[in-house]
Design a protein around this motif. Structure first.
Motif, PDB file in Angstrom:
ATOM      1  N   TYR A  60      55.535  35.287  54.415  1.00 17.38           N
ATOM      2  CA  TYR A  60      56.851  34.841  53.968  1.00 17.38           C
ATOM      3  C   TYR A  60      57.201  35.626  52.710  1.00 17.38           C
ATOM      4  CZ  TYR A  60      54.999  32.125  50.012  1.00 17.38           C
ATOM      5  OH  TYR A  60      54.402  31.747  48.838  1.00 17.38           O
ATOM      6  N   TYR A  61      58.477  35.795  52.469  1.00 18.21           N
ATOM      7  CA  TYR A  61      58.955  36.554  51.312  1.00 18.21           C
ATOM      8  C   TYR A  61      60.050  35.759  50.631  1.00 18.21           C
ATOM      9  CZ  TYR A  61      56.775  40.133  54.250  1.00 18.21           C
ATOM     10  OH  TYR A  61      55.908  40.817  55.048  1.00 18.21           O
ATOM     11  N   TYR A  62      60.062  35.829  49.312  1.00 18.66           N
ATOM     12  CA  TYR A  62      61.099  35.134  48.554  1.00 18.66           C
ATOM     13  C   TYR A  62      62.412  35.902  48.629  1.00 18.66           C
ATOM     14  CZ  TYR A  62      57.542  32.086  46.491  1.00 18.66           C
ATOM     15  OH  TYR A  62      56.560  31.149  46.308  1.00 18.66           O
ATOM     16  N   ALA A  63      63.513  35.155  48.712  1.00 18.89           N
ATOM     17  CA  ALA A  63      64.842  35.765  48.745  1.00 18.89           C
ATOM     18  C   ALA A  63      65.042  36.628  47.508  1.00 18.89           C
ATOM     19  CB  ALA A  63      65.907  34.674  48.805  1.00 18.89           C
ATOM     20  N   ASN A 283      55.246  57.346  53.531  1.00 15.54           N
ATOM     21  CA  ASN A 283      56.686  57.211  53.383  1.00 15.54           C
ATOM     22  C   ASN A 283      57.036  55.721  53.316  1.00 15.54           C
ATOM     23  OD1 ASN A 283      57.237  59.956  53.354  1.00 15.54           O
ATOM     24  ND2 ASN A 283      57.471  60.068  55.579  1.00 15.54           N
ATOM     25  N   THR A 284      57.882  55.372  52.361  1.00 17.36           N
ATOM     26  CA  THR A 284      58.211  53.967  52.159  1.00 17.36           C
ATOM     27  C   THR A 284      59.700  53.798  51.907  1.00 17.36           C
ATOM     28  OG1 THR A 284      57.780  54.110  49.769  1.00 17.36           O
ATOM     29  CG2 THR A 284      55.954  53.408  51.184  1.00 17.36           C
ATOM     30  N   PHE A 285      60.153  52.585  52.115  1.00 16.85           N
ATOM     31  CA  PHE A 285      61.531  52.190  51.806  1.00 16.85           C
ATOM     32  C   PHE A 285      61.475  50.814  51.172  1.00 16.85           C
ATOM     33  CE2 PHE A 285      65.163  49.589  53.155  1.00 16.85           C
ATOM     34  CZ  PHE A 285      66.206  50.295  52.565  1.00 16.85           C
ATOM     35  N   ASN A 286      62.091  50.663  49.999  1.00 23.77           N
ATOM     36  CA  ASN A 286      62.095  49.372  49.315  1.00 23.77           C
ATOM     37  C   ASN A 286      63.257  48.522  49.815  1.00 23.77           C
ATOM     38  OD1 ASN A 286      59.811  49.822  47.754  1.00 23.77           O
ATOM     39  ND2 ASN A 286      60.973  50.783  46.111  1.00 23.77           N
ATOM     40  N   TRP A 287      62.911  47.442  50.501  1.00 22.88           N
ATOM     41  CA  TRP A 287      63.908  46.539  51.076  1.00 22.88           C
ATOM     42  C   TRP A 287      64.041  45.310  50.199  1.00 22.88           C
ATOM     43  CZ3 TRP A 287      62.979  42.699  55.616  1.00 22.88           C
ATOM     44  CH2 TRP A 287      64.197  42.124  56.001  1.00 22.88           C
ATOM     45  N   THR A 288      65.267  45.020  49.770  1.00 25.36           N
ATOM     46  CA  THR A 288      65.544  43.784  49.058  1.00 25.36           C
ATOM     47  C   THR A 288      65.745  42.684  50.083  1.00 25.36           C
ATOM     48  OG1 THR A 288      66.564  44.970  47.209  1.00 25.36           O
ATOM     49  CG2 THR A 288      67.058  42.623  47.420  1.00 25.36           C
ATOM     50  N   ILE A 289      64.854  41.701  50.070  1.00 23.16           N
ATOM     51  CA  ILE A 289      64.891  40.619  51.060  1.00 23.16           C
ATOM     52  C   ILE A 289      66.221  39.875  50.956  1.00 23.16           C
ATOM     53  CG2 ILE A 289      63.776  38.489  51.813  1.00 23.16           C
ATOM     54  CD1 ILE A 289      62.135  40.974  52.384  1.00 23.16           C
ATOM     55  N   PRO A 290      66.879  39.608  52.077  1.00 25.23           N
ATOM     56  CA  PRO A 290      68.178  38.915  52.052  1.00 25.23           C
ATOM     57  C   PRO A 290      68.102  37.558  51.365  1.00 25.23           C
ATOM     58  CG  PRO A 290      67.744  39.847  54.216  1.00 25.23           C
ATOM     59  CD  PRO A 290      66.481  39.993  53.438  1.00 25.23           C
ATOM     60  N   PHE A 388      58.307  36.647  60.378  1.00 23.20           N
ATOM     61  CA  PHE A 388      58.106  36.309  58.968  1.00 23.20           C
ATOM     62  C   PHE A 388      59.199  35.338  58.550  1.00 23.20           C
ATOM     63  CE2 PHE A 388      60.875  40.028  59.028  1.00 23.20           C
ATOM     64  CZ  PHE A 388      61.870  39.698  58.120  1.00 23.20           C
ATOM     65  N   ALA A 389      59.016  34.741  57.383  1.00 24.95           N
ATOM     66  CA  ALA A 389      59.976  33.769  56.860  1.00 24.95           C
ATOM     67  C   ALA A 389      60.614  34.296  55.588  1.00 24.95           C
ATOM     68  CB  ALA A 389      59.286  32.432  56.577  1.00 24.95           C
ATOM     69  N   ILE A 390      61.881  33.947  55.384  1.00 23.75           N
ATOM     70  CA  ILE A 390      62.582  34.207  54.127  1.00 23.75           C
ATOM     71  C   ILE A 390      62.783  32.852  53.466  1.00 23.75           C
ATOM     72  CG2 ILE A 390      64.691  35.062  53.049  1.00 23.75           C
ATOM     73  CD1 ILE A 390      65.041  36.918  55.449  1.00 23.75           C
ATOM     74  N   ARG A 391      62.237  32.690  52.243  1.00 20.77           N
ATOM     75  CA  ARG A 391      62.286  31.393  51.584  1.00 20.77           C
ATOM     76  C   ARG A 391      62.970  31.495  50.229  1.00 20.77           C
ATOM     77  NH1 ARG A 391      56.429  28.616  53.176  1.00 20.77           N
ATOM     78  NH2 ARG A 391      56.965  28.376  55.374  1.00 20.77           N
ATOM     79  N   PRO A 392      63.655  30.428  49.811  1.00 14.01           N
ATOM     80  CA  PRO A 392      64.279  30.459  48.492  1.00 14.01           C
ATOM     81  C   PRO A 392      63.220  30.573  47.409  1.00 14.01           C
ATOM     82  CG  PRO A 392      64.362  28.245  49.438  1.00 14.01           C
ATOM     83  CD  PRO A 392      63.857  29.155  50.511  1.00 14.01           C
ATOM     84  N   VAL A 435      56.918  43.804  31.978  1.00 11.78           N
ATOM     85  CA  VAL A 435      56.529  42.491  31.475  1.00 11.78           C
ATOM     86  C   VAL A 435      57.677  41.514  31.734  1.00 11.78           C
ATOM     87  CG1 VAL A 435      55.982  41.160  29.405  1.00 11.78           C
ATOM     88  CG2 VAL A 435      54.961  43.411  29.737  1.00 11.78           C
ATOM     89  N   GLY A 436      57.351  40.374  32.294  1.00 19.23           N
ATOM     90  CA  GLY A 436      58.373  39.390  32.647  1.00 19.23           C
ATOM     91  C   GLY A 436      58.711  39.378  34.119  1.00 19.23           C
ATOM     92  N   ASP A 437      58.385  40.478  34.848  1.00 16.01           N
ATOM     93  CA  ASP A 437      58.558  40.482  36.299  1.00 16.01           C
ATOM     94  C   ASP A 437      57.536  39.556  36.949  1.00 16.01           C
ATOM     95  OD1 ASP A 437      60.517  42.348  35.949  1.00 16.01           O
ATOM     96  OD2 ASP A 437      59.419  44.028  36.838  1.00 16.01           O
ATOM     97  N   PHE A 438      57.728  39.324  38.250  1.00 16.98           N
ATOM     98  CA  PHE A 438      56.788  38.520  39.018  1.00 16.98           C
ATOM     99  C   PHE A 438      56.181  39.370  40.119  1.00 16.98           C
ATOM    100  CE2 PHE A 438      59.513  35.515  36.987  1.00 16.98           C
ATOM    101  CZ  PHE A 438      58.750  34.365  36.788  1.00 16.98           C
ATOM    102  N   VAL A 439      54.930  39.079  40.451  1.00 12.90           N
ATOM    103  CA  VAL A 439      54.283  39.734  41.582  1.00 12.90           C
ATOM    104  C   VAL A 439      53.810  38.649  42.548  1.00 12.90           C
ATOM    105  CG1 VAL A 439      52.037  39.838  40.386  1.00 12.90           C
ATOM    106  CG2 VAL A 439      52.498  41.369  42.311  1.00 12.90           C
ATOM    107  N   HIS A 440      54.157  38.830  43.813  1.00 14.92           N
ATOM    108  CA  HIS A 440      53.781  37.871  44.855  1.00 14.92           C
ATOM    109  C   HIS A 440      52.697  38.517  45.707  1.00 14.92           C
ATOM    110  CE1 HIS A 440      55.055  35.197  48.518  1.00 14.92           C
ATOM    111  NE2 HIS A 440      53.858  34.897  48.043  1.00 14.92           N
ATOM    112  N   ILE A 441      51.444  38.112  45.467  1.00 12.58           N
ATOM    113  CA  ILE A 441      50.294  38.690  46.159  1.00 12.58           C
ATOM    114  C   ILE A 441      49.970  37.831  47.375  1.00 12.58           C
ATOM    115  CG2 ILE A 441      47.881  39.367  45.947  1.00 12.58           C
ATOM    116  CD1 ILE A 441      48.346  39.644  42.922  1.00 12.58           C
TER     117      ILE A 441
END
Length: 785
Positions: A60-63, A283-290, A388-392, A435-441
């Motif tokens: 799952y990925y955060y919006a 090769n990568t592409f950074n996708w901003t989760i909807p 996968f899931a998109i969660r708030p 600093v101040g960002d979040f990482v979702h492992i």
């Protein structure tokens, strides 16, 4: 006639596979224990190798979070060898699912539970039963170029690549093979990567994200009567035919908040190679989760390649050039570029047909046979993720805060056993944050890999963990050059982890979180609570068992979104899979104090922003893609950052400069042809102007023509550098005016000197005039005395 069988460099004849590695692509797999997938037709037509794909992959990925999409494609992109387009899309639906069997979902309602295939959860399903039936009964696009392929029906399930109408899940073959598709689909466009960015305006304007689609709606009774037939179309695909059959021509509007897909140049990859791109990284592409949450989503990557033997985007490549019956050749012109007319082309075999025999030397004695399959010239491959899931995002995470997803790719085995998949690695392998960002492992894996695949721990199982590496213990290179001294934690050259109770932190995470990453003792705890808050480890999923190689841990791990509180360069590893000389599972996270934003921008333009400051690159300003990096520092680091950027030069910023008014913009690579637009948010708009400092102006500053609207100052710049929004007296113009005045004075004096050097007679007359004037003045003064 003697014929030599020779395979020339014709790209479309080989399996030019496309594989997703993050999110994990299924390639139609579902937890099989075999090297090869059980069913290539389970959900979609990939046209990939049967050994590709991963058994499981649901996360799952955060919006609004950033997901690093990683893939490999077998043939080239980003060069002149072929035409290449990569299309990223996603869809979400309530009944979308992976299923529990590798069998293909039935297309007859009698074979589904409760006569409802859409809700029969035994089978995996992406597109719906109704969507496929509409495709099977709808007239195909009769204007398409199908070459000399013998299509066995007239509906949209029959295409040049699928002439027999083979079914794969509920996918519509015509929609799969063509983009942008003219009929309504459940897919949302994410991005288009193309060899020719001048096509981007077309892709953006024609995307279903922003442009309506039309379709003929017929009576359900007509569909039910023809439910099981395949070849005869009963649903029209044009307005005229729809009206003639008493159907309703209906408009399907794009989403209210629909945005055109991002479109830019493809990343480089070489032929015959499922591997890394330039620089040795995937090769990568950074996708901003909807931002719209949904529990059932899937990501799709399509890869289209076509040769340059003809122009596929012209009006010549239509059904007018199809074969006119039998096994005759097509009318497509592939010979004019050789200087042949149609008669010469026919006599020498320069025709677009299956396996033509060409006469290179103009004689009858020797031909070469080309390995050409017209169903594969202009060929589309694809892979899709597991669901996968998109969660708030949690309520205590600011909506504007950055969340970076950190996952694990690959599967158990050595490089040969997992191919065309990959071995274990972290994604992204190099992550830059602030600093101040979040990482979702978070990661997942399988317990059903082939038992004879190499690896540590229990046979067939995927497991991972994260532990900070031990600090550098031997001198290597020049200390402080690669990484500033005092800010490096762990060392890639080591394979031993740091002690959990050592003074070294990992991203500033508390000990409980670092313990969880190391021994997986809170399993999916973060998943259940959906919070970055550091809870005590008294509530755990995994307790005890054989954990030296993580055997008794589950395949899935999630620690939730954790805030990064400490700057530094962190080198970490997975203790289980880091088998030196066989495989390496290590990663690096660079955490900086400043706010950083990056974006790869090409011909089609783009934007990069930090807070309210931004750089906008107009279409056509960049002729080759460049990585734009925009940064803003805290007050106490501005001078240090500027000195570092200027390689130690003394840069005198305006006296009223504040950190909020100073940003740096660097353009890495690319070729700039036109200025970009720098916009800066300012509090005081009185006589404000933007000044740029860089090597081109000797770090002395150059004022840009600035416009102010509201609290935004805007200027155009054809150079990167340090940008300052200031209301100080215009010292740069004053200095310039002074220097200019001195230059004019010097020019006048110099001109006079040169004149008198050339005309010495004039100089003698001037001397005599001054002498006479002096004598007259002296006498006048004496007489008055």
């Amino acid at each position: 006639m003697k014929v030599a069988f020779l395979v020339l460099s014709v790209l479309a004849v080989a399996n030019a596979d496309m594989y997703l590695h993050n999110p994990r692509g299924s390639n139609n797999r579902l937890d099989e224990a075999n090297r090869e997938r059980n069913n290539a037709n389970r959900l979609f037509d990939s046209q990939n190798n049967n050994r590709g794909g991963y058994n499981v992959g649901s996360l799952y990925y955060y919006a609004g979070s950033t997901l690093s999409v990683e893939w490999t494609n077998q043939h080239s992109c980003g060069d002149a060898n072929n035409n290449c387009e990569i299309i990223f899309q996603y869809m979400c639906a309530d009944n979308l699912r992976d299923g529990a069997t590798t069998s293909t979902i039935p297309d007859r309602l009698l074979l589904c539970d409760n006569f409802n295939c859409n809700e029969d959860i035994e089978y995996g399903m992406h597109e719906t039963f109704d969507y496929y039936i509409n495709c099977r009964l709808r007239r195909r696009n009769g204007g398409l170029f199908t070459a000399d392929q013998n299509l066995r029906g007239s509906t949209a399930i029959y295409t040049r690549q699928n002439p027999g109408g083979t079914r794969r899940g509920y996918e519509c073959p015509e929609e799969r093979d063509y983009y942008p598709y003219w009929h309504p689909t459940p897919w949302t466009d994410v991005a288009v990567l193309t060899n020719d960015p001048t096509r981007c305006p077309y892709y953006e304007e024609e995307s279903a994200n922003v442009k309506s689609r039309w379709a003929c709606i017929v009576d359900n009774d007509l569909i039910n009567v023809n439910l099981n037939q395949r070849n005869r179309p009963v649903i029209p695909n044009t307005l005229e035919e729809c009206n003639s059959t008493n159907g309703t021509w209906r408009e399907f509007l794009p989403p209210i908040d629909g945005q055109a897909p991002l479109c830019m140049e493809t990343l480089y990859s070489r032929d015959n190679h499922l591997g890394n791109g330039l620089g040795g990284f995937p090769n990568t592409f950074n996708w901003t989760i909807p931002s719209t949450p949904h529990e059932n989503c899937v990501f799709r990557a399509r890869y289209n390649i076509s040769t340059q033997d003809y122009e596929p985007w012209t009006n010549d490549v239509t059904s007018a050039n199809n074969t006119r019956g039998g096994n005759s050749e097509t009318n497509l012109d592939v010979y004019s570029r050789f200087g042949f007319n149609s008669t010469q082309a026919r006599s020498r075999g320069y025709l677009f047909e299956n396996n033509p025999e060409v006469r290179l030397f103009g004689s009858d004695s020797f031909d070469l046979r080309l390995a050409i399959d017209t169903s594969q010239f202009g060929r589309t491959f694809q892979d899709r993720s597991h669901t996968f899931a998109i969660r708030p995002r949690p309520s205590d995470i600011d909506p504007n805060a950055k969340i970076h997803n950190l996952n694990v790719r690959g599967k158990r085995g050595n490089i040969v056993q997992v191919y065309p998949g990959v071995e274990y690695d972290f994604v992204p392998n190099r992550l830059t944050t602030s600093v101040g960002d979040f990482v979702h492992i978070q990661w997942t894996g399988s317990n059903t890999n082939p038992n004879n695949n190499d690896g540590q721990g229990r046979a067939g199982t995927d497991r991972s963990n994260i532990v900070l590496l031990r600090d550098q213990n031997y001198d290597e290179g020049t200390p402080g050059v690669a990484v500033p001294l005092g800010r490096k934690f762990g060392h890639f050259g080591n394979s031993y982890p740091a002690h959990l109770d050592s003074n070294n932190s990992f991203l500033g995470l508390p000990r409980s979180a670092r313990q969880s990453l190391a021994v997986l003792d809170n399993g999916s705890f973060g998943y259940l609570l959906m919070s970055h808050v550091d809870y005590a480890c008294s509530v755990t999923v995994q307790f005890g068992g054989e954990m030296s190689e993580l055997d008794d841990a589950g395949t899935y791990f999630d620690i939730g979104a954790k805030q990064i509180t400490a700057a530094g360069t962190y080198h970490y590893l997975c203790t289980r899979n880091n088998n030196f000389s066989n495989r390496s599972q290590k990663g690096k996270i660079l955490v900086v104090q400043q706010t950083v934003s990056t974006n790869r921008i090409g011909w089609n333009g783009g934007k990069v922003s930090v807070g309210a400051h931004s750089v906008s690159v107009p279409r056509g300003a960049i002729t080759e893609p460049a990585m734009f990096v925009m940064q803003r520092w805290p007050d106490n680091l501005v001078d240090q950052a500027v000195r570092q950027l200027s390689n130690g030069q003394n840069v005198n910023l305006p006296d009223d400069s504040r950190a909020s008014d100073v940003v740096t913009v660097t353009m890495e690579g690319g070729r700039q042809e036109k200025p970009f637009i720098i916009s800066m948010d300012v509090d005081d708009t009185t006589d404000v102007h933007i000044v740029v400092f860089n090597a081109a102006n000797g770090w002395n500053g150059r004022e840009l023509d600035t416009e102010v609207s509201g609290n935004t100052a805007t200027a155009r710049s054809d150079e990167d550098g340090v940008f300052v929004a200031t209301s100080s007296p215009n010292q740069y113009v004053l200095i310039g005016a002074l220097v200019g005045s001195l230059f004019v004075v010097a020019l006048i004096i110099g001109g006079v000197v040169v004149f008198f050097v050339i005309r010495r007679d004039k100089w003698r007359k001037v001397q005599a005039t001054f002498k006479n004037a002096k004598t007259g003045v002296t006498r006048s003064f004496a007489s008055k005395v």
